[in-house]
Design a protein around this motif. Structure first.
Motif, mmCIF file in Angstrom:
data_model
loop_
_atom_site.group_PDB
_atom_site.id
_atom_site.type_symbol
_atom_site.label_atom_id
_atom_site.label_comp_id
_atom_site.label_asym_id
_atom_site.label_seq_id
_atom_site.Cartn_x
_atom_site.Cartn_y
_atom_site.Cartn_z
ATOM 1 N N PRO A 1 -1.953 6.085 -10.815
ATOM 2 C CA PRO A 1 -1.829 5.365 -12.094
ATOM 3 C C PRO A 1 -2.664 4.095 -12.137
ATOM 4 C CG PRO A 1 0.082 4.945 -10.721
ATOM 5 C CD PRO A 1 -0.741 5.970 -10.000
ATOM 6 N N ALA A 2 -3.014 3.690 -13.339
ATOM 7 C CA ALA A 2 -3.749 2.436 -13.524
ATOM 8 C C ALA A 2 -2.891 1.274 -13.044
ATOM 9 C CB ALA A 2 -4.113 2.265 -14.994
ATOM 10 N N PRO A 3 -3.426 0.389 -12.212
ATOM 11 C CA PRO A 3 -2.626 -0.708 -11.637
ATOM 12 C C PRO A 3 -2.248 -1.788 -12.640
ATOM 13 C CG PRO A 3 -4.926 -0.914 -10.972
ATOM 14 C CD PRO A 3 -4.808 0.402 -11.687
ATOM 15 N N ALA B 1 7.143 13.183 -10.083
ATOM 16 C CA ALA B 1 5.931 12.358 -10.095
ATOM 17 C C ALA B 1 6.283 10.884 -10.276
ATOM 18 C CB ALA B 1 4.995 12.825 -11.202
ATOM 19 N N VAL B 2 7.224 10.579 -11.172
ATOM 20 C CA VAL B 2 7.635 9.182 -11.358
ATOM 21 C C VAL B 2 8.379 8.697 -10.126
ATOM 22 C CG1 VAL B 2 8.933 7.572 -12.783
ATOM 23 C CG2 VAL B 2 7.802 9.510 -13.868
ATOM 24 N N GLN B 3 9.225 9.540 -9.569
ATOM 25 C CA GLN B 3 10.014 9.164 -8.398
ATOM 26 C C GLN B 3 9.134 8.734 -7.228
ATOM 27 O OE1 GLN B 3 12.524 12.338 -6.819
ATOM 28 N NE2 GLN B 3 14.271 10.936 -6.821
ATOM 29 N N LYS B 4 7.979 9.375 -7.110
ATOM 30 C CA LYS B 4 7.060 9.060 -6.011
ATOM 31 C C LYS B 4 6.379 7.701 -6.184
ATOM 32 C CE LYS B 4 5.891 13.820 -4.711
ATOM 33 N NZ LYS B 4 4.827 14.853 -4.684
ATOM 34 N N VAL B 5 6.419 7.161 -7.397
ATOM 35 C CA VAL B 5 5.771 5.870 -7.654
ATOM 36 C C VAL B 5 6.439 4.756 -6.846
ATOM 37 C CG1 VAL B 5 5.340 4.124 -9.430
ATOM 38 C CG2 VAL B 5 4.889 6.536 -9.913
ATOM 39 N N GLY B 6 7.756 4.867 -6.659
ATOM 40 C CA GLY B 6 8.475 3.838 -5.910
ATOM 41 C C GLY B 6 9.954 4.126 -5.882
ATOM 42 N N PRO B 7 10.675 3.538 -4.933
ATOM 43 C CA PRO B 7 12.109 3.826 -4.794
ATOM 44 C C PRO B 7 12.956 3.347 -5.974
ATOM 45 C CG PRO B 7 11.441 2.043 -3.317
ATOM 46 C CD PRO B 7 10.184 2.623 -3.889
#
Length: 324
Positions: A99-101, A121-127
């Motif tokens: 994703p764009a930072p 996919a969203v879950q992998k972004v962060g806990p």
């Protein structure tokens, strides 16, 4: 993670707000918007889309990849992501892998299975990327109401909160609207049950469980009020539910006498929260009363099937159960 944590923690590039509690969802979204508005450039850095309407994947992707203007981040809110078309869903899954930072992508859904590619996919972004806005269980809603009313500088008694949920239902947005209105109309610091009965029109259909709970608590006025409000021609179903509740109370009383009350849920094959008040209710009856109430059920069943006035037959039995 709750909605408040979004405003305090360092922002992730994506979040999923999922659940049927509308007030929780709105609160989480509002806090992210407030953080963006602090930059003074929210008008240039906010893109809010209804994904239940036709949207082009390329347009959404372009918005996600746009650099913010005079702000630390750009906020793209995608509402209604419960059942996205496959091209849109796959575009988001691919985007979320890298994703764009400088963009916060906010995926909003009433329901989204954990097994879906988008959820993972969203879950992998962060806990803390998934913000759970699931609705409370029915028995938990009155306590939630007592917490919700504090934002209006008021308190509400437990019995008033119960009555409000009974009259309005469990939709948190509707409950919040009524709490706002009651807070304006009631001068006292605490909203009482009489205030709710006087000022709130019943819009929710009475649940049979509310009636059964009032009967089990031996609250005759409330029992008769709720019995009268049950759907017409529901006497046979109500009769069956009463018989089941009487048997549950007999189980509770027997286990309680043996010091095994905590095992009630296991014996009945239900969740603990479903019988959390049964022991207290059972103690309001003697064993002989419960046995006699069930014996009378045979006579009542005959009256319900053969009488033109089944409502009277059922009401007489209920009165006898509650008031003896």
């Amino acid at each position: 993670m709750n909605g408040g944590a979004v405003a305090e923690a360092a922002l992730l590039p994506a979040y999923l707000i999922v659940g049927a509690d509308e007030v929780k969802r709105d609160t989480a979204i509002a806090r992210l918007k407030a953080r963006l508005e602090a930059s003074g450039m929210a008008d240039f850095n906010l893109d809010e889309r209804d994904m239940q309407r036709d949207q082009e994947p390329d347009d959404v992707l372009s918005s996600l990849n746009t650099f913010p203007m005079s702000s630390d981040f750009r906020l793209v809110i995608l509402k209604g992501c419960d059942k996205l078309a496959k091209p849109m869903s796959e575009m988001l899954v691919t985007y979320l892998a890298d994703p764009a930072p400088t963009t916060v992508c906010l995926v909003v859904a009433t329901s989204l299975a954990k097994s879906t590619r988008l959820y993972k996919a969203v879950q992998k972004v962060g806990p803390k990327a998934v913000i759970d806005c699931a609705s409370k269980k029915r028995w938990e809603v009155p306590k939630q109401v007592q917490s919700m009313v504090r934002r209006y500088g008021k308190a509400i008694s437990s019995s008033a909160a119960e009555e409000l949920v009974s009259r309005v239902g469990e939709n948190t947005r509707m409950l919040d609207n009524e709490l706002r209105r009651l807070s304006q109309m009631v001068d006292a610091p605490e909203i009482g049950r009489d205030d709710v009965e006087r000022l709130v029109v019943r819009t929710a259909e009475v649940k049979p469980w509310d009636f059964l709970d009032a009967m089990s608590a031996r609250d005759l006025p409330r029992t008769l009020e709720l019995l009268r409000l049950l759907p017409p021609r529901s006497e046979i179903r109500t009769y069956s539910l009463i018989c089941s509740r009487l048997r549950e109370l007999m189980y509770a009383k027997a286990l309680d006498a043996r010091g095994q009350g905590r095992e009630l849920a296991a014996h009945l094959g239900v969740q603990t929260w479903q019988v959390k008040n049964h022991l207290g209710w059972a103690r309001r009856f003697s064993s002989d009363e419960l046995v006699d109430d069930l014996r009378r059920a045979v006579e009542v069943e005959s009256a319900l099937k053969g009488s033109r006035d089944s409502e009277t037959a059922l009401a007489a039995w209920v009165i006898d159960i509650v008031s003896r």
